[in-house]
Design a protein around this motif. Sequence first.
Motif, short mmCIF file in Angstrom:
data_model
loop_
_atom_site.label_atom_id
_atom_site.label_comp_id
_atom_site.label_asym_id
_atom_site.label_seq_id
_atom_site.Cartn_x
_atom_site.Cartn_y
_atom_site.Cartn_z
N ALA B 82 0.84 -1.20 0.00
CA ALA B 82 0.00 0.00 0.00
C ALA B 82 0.87 1.24 0.00
O ALA B 82 0.63 2.19 -0.73
CB ALA B 82 -0.93 -0.01 1.21
N SER B 83 1.90 1.21 0.82
CA SER B 83 2.81 2.34 0.90
C SER B 83 3.45 2.60 -0.46
O SER B 83 3.57 3.75 -0.90
CB SER B 83 3.86 2.04 1.96
N GLY B 88 3.58 6.07 -5.34
CA GLY B 88 3.82 5.98 -6.77
C GLY B 88 5.13 5.32 -7.11
O GLY B 88 5.87 5.78 -7.97
N VAL B 89 5.46 4.25 -6.38
CA VAL B 89 6.67 3.51 -6.69
C VAL B 89 6.38 2.65 -7.91
O VAL B 89 5.79 1.59 -7.83
CB VAL B 89 7.10 2.63 -5.50
N THR B 90 6.80 3.14 -9.06
CA THR B 90 6.50 2.44 -10.30
C THR B 90 7.60 2.73 -11.30
O THR B 90 8.32 3.72 -11.18
CB THR B 90 5.12 2.90 -10.83
N GLY B 91 7.74 1.86 -12.25
CA GLY B 91 8.82 2.02 -13.22
C GLY B 91 9.74 0.82 -13.19
O GLY B 91 9.33 -0.27 -12.79
N THR B 92 10.99 1.02 -13.57
CA THR B 92 11.94 -0.07 -13.62
C THR B 92 13.12 0.23 -12.71
O THR B 92 13.65 1.34 -12.71
CB THR B 92 12.45 -0.27 -15.06
N THR B 277 15.80 7.55 -5.24
CA THR B 277 14.39 7.67 -5.59
C THR B 277 13.55 6.85 -4.61
O THR B 277 14.09 6.06 -3.85
CB THR B 277 14.16 7.10 -7.00
N PRO B 278 12.22 7.03 -4.63
CA PRO B 278 11.36 6.18 -3.80
C PRO B 278 11.57 4.69 -4.11
O PRO B 278 11.51 3.85 -3.21
CB PRO B 278 9.95 6.63 -4.19
N LEU B 279 11.83 4.38 -5.37
CA LEU B 279 12.08 2.99 -5.75
C LEU B 279 13.30 2.43 -5.04
O LEU B 279 13.28 1.31 -4.53
CB LEU B 279 12.33 2.93 -7.26
#
Lengths: 320, 320
Positions: B82-83, B88-92, B277-279
């Motif tokens: 959920a976090s 918006g943790v998305t991408g590669t 980054t958030p990722l």
Amino acid sequence: VELRDIEIFLMLAQELHFGRTAERLHVSQARVSQAIKKQERQIGGGLFERTSRNVTLTPLGAQLRDDLRVGYDTIQTGLTRASGVARGVTGTLRVGAMGFDSLLVLDVVDRFRSCNPECDVEIPEIHFSDPFGPLRRDEADIVVLWRPIREPDLTEGPVVFKVRHAMAVSANHGLADRASVSMDEYADHVAVDPGAVTEYWLETMLPSRTLSGRLIPRRGPRVRTVHELLTLVAAGKCVSPIGEHAGTFAPPGVVVVPIHDAPLLEWALVWRTDAETPLIHAFTQAARNVGPSTLHDLVGKADQDVNVATDMQELGNGAA
Amino acid sequence: VELRDIEIFLMLAQELHFGRTAERLHVSQARVSQAIKKQERQIGGGLFERTSRNVTLTPLGAQLRDDLRVGYDTIQTGLTRASGVARGVTGTLRVGAMGFDSLLVLDVVDRFRSCNPECDVEIPEIHFSDPFGPLRRDEADIVVLWRPIREPDLTEGPVVFKVRHAMAVSANHGLADRASVSMDEYADHVAVDPGAVTEYWLETMLPSRTLSGRLIPRRGPRVRTVHELLTLVAAGKCVSPIGEHAGTFAPPGVVVVPIHDAPLLEWALVWRTDAETPLIHAFTQAARNVGPSTLHDLVGKADQDVNVATDMQELGNGAA
DNA sequence: GATCTTTACGCCATGCGTAACGATA
DNA sequence: TATCGTTACGCATGGCGTAAAGATC
């Protein structure tokens, strides 16, 4: 985030109402608001959309609910089970119920069984002509009866279901196609004699007066059990008050019509105060955890069961 | 019982040692003792048998661990997911690793994937001849390197695995059948030239002196990658230090012998401080949750995988 | 006596309720 | 204005660390 927060979140996700959530968890509304806000801060996104008139789950909240519901139930079941094993909750529990009432406690029984795998549960039939006898003769450990119960040697525990007061009539009866009736209409048609049953208890199901104070006569065929009663109703020989849930299971020829101006009927667990065993305690705890169900819950669950059955059938056909 | 208590219980059930449990959770031993005692009181039975020398799970405790482990992981994964979705943790995410090191971060990658279903993870190969280049040229977001790393623009994060220092030799080599060797023996045989690599970092893998202070010569064939190195080792042209885990995956002809008097090697996550980054943060969090794995964990896991594969095969055969 | 767990004691973070406030129909 | 959610504030329970004691090899 702690379990307490998750409990609050899950309850709100179910009720979609801060006030009811607070009530059901025995905390203040403020606490619910704080707990949800805290979780939204930690998660980093909104879990509910709310105005002072409407509360709904966001997609994020809905997904989180699905995840947490599973984990929370797993943990609670594990803890309860461990507690049961530790306290040596083992043996057979006899839960007496009248007629179809047994079907409305199946949720509680399921819960109890998963938490106490070492226990057997039997559901002996009891009759409204002798509601307390089985307990006092040690033929049942717990019985499911409409409340209130006021007996010096018995304890009335948690409510397991609530349904509307209704009347059972033959399909040929003049009121059979009504969506609901008033207490006055009911009083004009009732025809049943339950015999010598504890008066204050019978009064709940078969009031002696209408809301306006008019006497309701107690005459009609003598009945002792729910099945006897339904048989006579189907034959057009008897008109009797009953819980609305009977309509879901009643045989053809019997119609159950709700009484719209009567208070809800509540069925509770009852046991002998001096015979409370760990098993009984565990069962009442299971009931408290599940909470009171309503006819609406039951119908919803039946629909789900049907869907599951359909899905499985389709799967089977697909594979074949 | 709250999640914090469950966390303590599960860690103790895993470590079977109050001191280590306290360390790993960053709390005092006393707290662990209190938390366990509290749970045993609430459950109503012992969860651990303990003396000051030995801690074991009772059957009750073992069953509870199985139940709670599932629920706890479900909840934590749900919260993390959920976090991730909220932020918006998305991408590669590109996680660079040298040779077989990639296999030791698969646990972390799995964890990350289950918590961040919207993300892709790539594991590009990097070479020890240029450990930091991929980060600085933005060809990788995170790299897995042995520590310590001391670069002004890079951050060294959580340790992902620890293995013994070892040496790779040809199967024909005189030390190939030894269970382990000393640093001095290693120093007598090493033969490899990694070229111009950041000195302090290389020093960890390829010390310039033995424990007694004797110089270790840096001569031998020039290598840039792990695969190059193993090829030369198999050909008997090169003897090189390496992490013990290489032995599990090394090609035939190469033998990996541990060095018993060298400190453990630790691989950590590394990233550009100004490009966090958030990722990247989510990935390091996953690493912290999983914790550092050891070669022992890896072997155990491989056995399990084999068993699962065998079971599935048997199932398949049975059905066919 | 060294190592490991338990008990005793005190601090303070945080869960919680009360009450006032704000928003919406 | 009635209903429902949020904010402000204060109290106290309980989580936690420190330190000392008890157990076991």
